[in-house]
Design a protein around this motif. Structure first.
Motif, mmCIF file in Angstrom:
data_model
loop_
_atom_site.group_PDB
_atom_site.id
_atom_site.type_symbol
_atom_site.label_atom_id
_atom_site.label_comp_id
_atom_site.label_asym_id
_atom_site.label_seq_id
_atom_site.Cartn_x
_atom_site.Cartn_y
_atom_site.Cartn_z
ATOM 1 N N ARG A 247 0.757 -1.279 0.032
ATOM 2 C CA ARG A 247 0.038 -0.166 0.032
ATOM 3 C C ARG A 247 0.782 1.370 -0.104
ATOM 4 N NH1 ARG A 247 -4.580 -1.169 -1.849
ATOM 5 N NH2 ARG A 247 -5.618 0.628 -0.742
ATOM 6 N N ALA A 248 0.464 2.408 -0.611
ATOM 7 C CA ALA A 248 1.299 3.466 -0.904
ATOM 8 C C ALA A 248 0.320 4.773 -0.813
ATOM 9 C CB ALA A 248 2.090 3.330 -2.120
ATOM 10 N N VAL A 249 1.010 6.055 -0.492
ATOM 11 C CA VAL A 249 0.449 7.094 -0.593
ATOM 12 C C VAL A 249 1.347 7.917 -1.335
ATOM 13 C CG1 VAL A 249 -0.506 9.061 0.843
ATOM 14 C CG2 VAL A 249 -0.548 6.733 1.896
ATOM 15 N N PHE A 250 0.467 8.611 -2.478
ATOM 16 C CA PHE A 250 1.391 9.395 -3.325
ATOM 17 C C PHE A 250 0.706 10.774 -3.220
ATOM 18 C CE2 PHE A 250 3.022 5.786 -5.364
ATOM 19 C CZ PHE A 250 4.214 6.351 -6.171
ATOM 20 N N GLU A 251 1.657 11.794 -3.169
ATOM 21 C CA GLU A 251 1.172 13.310 -3.156
ATOM 22 C C GLU A 251 1.423 14.126 -4.306
ATOM 23 O OE1 GLU A 251 2.113 14.992 0.721
ATOM 24 O OE2 GLU A 251 2.143 16.773 -0.271
ATOM 25 N N SER B 182 -8.082 11.993 -3.074
ATOM 26 C CA SER B 182 -8.597 13.118 -2.204
ATOM 27 C C SER B 182 -7.687 14.103 -2.374
ATOM 28 C CB SER B 182 -8.614 12.812 -0.765
ATOM 29 O OG SER B 182 -7.421 12.426 -0.168
ATOM 30 N N GLY B 183 -8.141 15.366 -2.056
ATOM 31 C CA GLY B 183 -7.406 16.296 -2.456
ATOM 32 C C GLY B 183 -8.022 18.052 -2.261
ATOM 33 N N ILE C 196 -3.809 13.612 -3.306
ATOM 34 C CA ILE C 196 -3.375 12.644 -2.626
ATOM 35 C C ILE C 196 -4.162 11.051 -3.256
ATOM 36 C CG2 ILE C 196 -3.233 11.404 -0.231
ATOM 37 C CD1 ILE C 196 -2.747 14.170 0.820
ATOM 38 N N VAL C 197 -3.067 10.325 -3.545
ATOM 39 C CA VAL C 197 -3.493 8.903 -4.109
ATOM 40 C C VAL C 197 -3.283 7.805 -3.057
ATOM 41 C CG1 VAL C 197 -3.466 7.343 -6.072
ATOM 42 C CG2 VAL C 197 -3.481 9.896 -6.709
#
Lengths: 450, 450
Positions: free
Chosen positions: B43-47, B109-110, B125-126
Motif C-alpha cells: 500500500r502506498a500514498v502518493f502526493e 482526495s485533495g 493524494i492517491v
C-alpha cells in the motif's frame, strides 16, 4: 531503449477525435454571414506565417503539418457537432446544411515539416473558397503554433547537445495530448527518443524509460530497489543514483549490476561537477562502458554548459514542452488574396497598426551561395522568385483539390521531417547554433512582379 | 453570446480517447520491476504538490481534477494498448496480464477545483497499491500542471478586470486539445465565456464570437462587410472596426447597424487612448449602449492598465493559454508513505539536493482569522491540523475504493469550481490581487504529530 518502427499498417489513429469543433465560434459566424452575402463562395488565398520569431531567436522549425493533414480527415460536421451548433443556435439552418456537406476541396501547400523558417516565410498556403479556408483557421493555427514552438526549442537543444542524444521526457509538464504532439515535434527537431508511450504507438517513435525516485523509496533500501530493477530489466538498465547519497548510490549500482550496468542517471545537484566525479568513480570501479544520463530542468543553455562534462545523454522535460520560453510560435493566418465579382484575384491586406500584412499569393526559395550555404529567405509576392541555379525551392504541395498527397502523414512523415531538419539546419550559416539572442540568421527579402 | 447550459444528459465525452498510454514508459517498467520484487502490492500514498509557485506569484488555482476523474474511466489497457506494449516488448507478459485487468481500486482526495493553493499544499493524494498509484503519475501531472497553470493565469486576469467580463479566445495559440482544457480552466478562473466550440459542447461553457479582419477583407468594402454581418447576425453583433481606419470604421459601423449596434471591437494600436476617443465618438453618434470590446495580446498587466479606460470587456488569447509566463504549474507527484513487509506505514522522502520532499500522509486546512480572512495554509503531516473553529478544511474526497464520487465531473463540476474560485479568492488577504512579484499571500505552516 525500445525502438518502435512505424507499423506497416500506417499510422494508428485510434485516439483521433472529431476535429471540427476545435474551432473558434467566429469562424462559423463569418461563414454564416458570408453565405448570406454570397461572398463565401469567392475563391480565396489564406497564408499562415509568423511576423517575427520569438525574441532573440535566429530561426524557427516548422512542425505540425503532418498532424494537420491527419486531422483534416476528421474535420467533419456529424450529428454530434451539428446537434450542438443547432441546439445552441450558433449558426442558422443554411449554415448547418453547408457544414453537413463540408469536405475540404481546396489545395494546401507550404514549407515541409522540419524546414527552418524565418519572419514572413509563407509556411502554409490554403487556396479554396473563402468558406472552406475560413473554417480551418483555428485548427491550422493551433497545430502549427504548438508543434513549431516545440520543434524550434528542440532544435536549439539538439544543436547544443551536438552528437549526444537528447531524450524527450516532458509529458507530465504539459496537457496529455500536447505531450504526444510535443514528443513528435521533438523527434523532428532532432531528439533521439521520448518517454511518451502514446507517441510511440501513434507515430512509431523510439520510447525509453526505466525508474523514478519512488521506486527506490518503495523498497526497504536503495540496494533492494536496484536489485529488483536489475532482476526485472537486466543489467543494461539505467539506475537512478541520487535518491539518498550519490556516491553511495553509484557504488551500490555497480555492486548490484556489475560491469555491464547500462547507465546511471543524475537528476539533481551541480550536474557538471557531479558528472565529472561520477565518471571518475565509474572508471575507478571498472565500469568504463556505463553511461551517464543527466536530467533535471535542462534547457539548451544547461545542455551547452554540460558540453565539457563527461555526459552521454540528456533528458529534457519542462523546458522542451513549454518551448523554452516561447510556448507558441506566434503564427497568424491571413486572407492575402480573393476573387472579385468578375473573377479577378485581388491582393488584400489589413492596415491595422502594428499588425499590417502583405497581400498576394506567396512563393519562396532559400537563396544559397556557391558553397550551398543559405544567404536569404526570398519571398516572391505573386511570382516565383528568380532562382540563380543554386537556390532551393521551399514550397511543397500537400493537398490537391481536397486529396492529401502521399508522404506527408503518419510515421513516415516524422522520419522524413527529422532528416529534413538536419539538412535544413546544416545549410544555414554557422551562427545558427549561437544560443545568445540575435537577429534571424538570414534576412527575409521580397520580390514582386515588376 | 450563446450560453450553453450543461446538457441534462451529463458530459458528452465523444472525444474522450483511451488515456492509458498518456504515460511515461518508466511508470510501466517500474510496475514490471515491482511486480517482480513483490513490492508492487505494498500500500502506498502518493502526493501531488508544488514545491513553489511560479516566480513572484502570490497564489495558484487548482484545476484539472474533474478532467482527471473523467480520464480515469478511459484509463484501460485494451487490445490496442496491450498490443503496442507487447509488440515492442516494453513490458513482460506478467505485467501485460496485470495491466489487462487494471481498474483503479484506490482512493483519491485533495483540493477541489477552483481552490487557491500555495507551496506544498497537498493538492492530490492517491492511496492504493504502489502499482496502481504509480501508473497514474504521468496522467495526473499532465492534467493538473496544465490546467492549474491556465486557471492561475486566468484568476490574475479576472482579478485585474474586476467587474468587466473576460473572454477566452486563445485556442489558436495552443494545441487543439489543450485549447479545450484551457477554456475550461479559464472559466474556473473567472472568465465569462470562450470562443472554443468544443469546450462549449463538452463542458456546457458559454461561447462567443463574431468576425475577424478576413471577413472585412473578403468583401469589396468595409461597409459591404458590415452590412453582410449585420444582415446575418443582427445589429446586436460586434463589428471589428480597425481593418483600415478606426474612426471611419466606427462611423461606418454606426451607419450600418444603427443605435442598437452591440459592440465594436478594437484589436490593435494604443488601446487606452483609442478606447477613450472611440467611446466619445460612439456617444456623439448617439450609440450610448454600444459596448467596446478590446483584444490584442492582452495579459493581466495590460488589463490592469485599461482599468481607467471606457472598456466593457476583454478578449484574451496567447497570454492566457500559455499561463502568462508560467505555462506549467510545476507540480510533482511523490511517494510519501508506504507499507513495510509487516504492514506498518513508513513515511519516505528523497534527500536529493534541491528536490527534497516531506514524507507522510498530509491533511490541510486554511486558517482563518475572526473576520474570515485567511492567515495561513496549515499542512498536517500524518495528522489533521488543529481547527480553532474558524478554519476551513481543504481536503475533499474524490474517489473511494475505485468509485468516482458524484459532483466532481462534467459541466456541473465546472460551475461549482468557478463559484469556489470566487469564494476562495475573496477569503484571501487583499494583497492577493497585487500583480507585482511578491511572496505567497499566506505562509504554509506544518503541524506534526507530537
Amino acid at each position: 531503449m525500445t525502438t518502435n518502427p512505424p507499423s506497416a499498417a500506417g499510422p494508428s489513429l485510434v485516439n483521433a477525435p472529431n476535429s471540427a469543433l476545435f474551432t473558434d465560434q467566429y469562424e462559423l459566424t463569418m461563414l454564416q454571414a458570408s453565405l448570406h452575402s454570397g461572398a463565401a463562395h469567392r475563391r480565396a488565398v489564406f497564408e499562415a506565417f509568423a511576423r517575427r520569431l520569438p525574441a532573440g531567436r535566429r530561426y524557427g522549425v516548422v512542425a505540425g503539418t503532418g498532424r494537420l493533414l491527419e486531422s483534416l480527415a476528421t474535420f467533419r460536421f456529424d450529428d454530434v457537432q451539428l446537434g450542438f451548433l443547432s441546439d445552441h443556435r450558433i449558426v442558422d439552418d443554411a449554415t448547418l446544411a453547408w457544414l453537413a456537406d463540408f469536405r475540404f476541396s481546396g489545395s494546401i501547400s507550404g514549407y515541409a515539416e522540419g524546414e527552418a523558417y524565418f519572419p514572413n516565410s509563407p509556411i502554409l498556403i490554403v487556396e479554396s473558397s473563402f468558406a472552406e479556408a475560413c473554417i480551418l483557421e483555428t485548427l491550422i493555427l493551433s497545430i502549427l503554433n504548438h508543434d513549431s514552438a516545440i520543434a524550434s526549442a528542440a532544435s536549439r537543444m539538439t544543436g547544443a547537445a551536438a552528437d549526444r542524444p537528447c531524450i524527450e521526457m516532458g509529458s507530465r509538464r504539459t496537457h496529455e495530448e500536447s505531450a504526444v504532439a510535443a514528443a513528435r515535434a521533438a523527434i523532428i527537431g532532432g531528439f533521439a527518443s521520448t518517454s511518451n508511450l502514446e507517441a510511440g504507438r501513434r507515430y512509431g517513435l523510439p520510447t525509453v524509460g526505466t525508474a523514478a525516485h519512488s521506486f527506490t523509496l518503495l523498497h526497504d533500501s536503495e540496494r533492494a530497489a536496484f536489485e529488483a530493477q536489475v532482476a526485472s530489466l537486466g543489467c543494461g538498465t539505467s539506475l537512478l543514483v541520487d535518491t539518498y547519497d550519490v556516491e553511495q548510490g553509484v557504488r551500490t549500482a555497480v555492486e548490484v549490476a556489475g560491469p555491464e550496468l547500462g547507465a546511471v542517471r543524475l537528476d539533481s545537484g551541480d550536474l557538471v561537477a557531479q558528472a565529472r566525479w561520477v565518471r571518475e568513480l565509474l572508471d575507478d570501479l571498472g565500469n568504463h562502458n556505463t553511461k551517464i544520463v543527466v536530467t533535471s530542468d535542462l534547457d539548451e543553455f544547461a545542455i551547452g554548459l554540460l558540453a565539457a562534462a563527461p555526459v552521454d545523454s540528456y533528458g529534457v522535460g519542462t523546458s522542451l514542452v513549454t518551448g523554452s520560453g516561447a510556448p507558441t510560435a506566434g503564427m497568424v493566418y491571413k486572407l492575402v488574396s480573393r476573387q472579385d465579382d468578375d473573377g479577378t484575384f485581388v491582393s488584400v491586406a489589413k492596415a491595422a497598426m502594428n499588425k499590417a500584412s502583405v497581400g498576394g499569393l506567396k512563393h519562396a526559395l532559400r537563396r544559397l551561395d556557391e558553397h550551398g550555404t543559405a544567404e536569404a529567405e526570398v519571398v516572391g509576392i505573386g511570382i516565383s522568385p528568380a532562382d540563380d541555379g543554386n537556390d532551393r525551392p521551399l514550397m511543397q504541395e500537400f493537398v490537391r483539390d481536397g486529396v492529401v498527397l502521399p508522404g506527408w502523414t503518419g510515421p513516415e512523415a516524422v522520419v522524413r521531417a527529422a532528416e529534413r531538419h538536419r539538412q535544413s539546419i546544416a545549410e544555414l550559416p554557422g551562427a545558427v547554433r549561437r544560443l545568445q539572442r540575435g537577429e534571424p540568421v538570414i534576412p527575409t527579402e521580397y520580390e514582386e512582379a515588376p
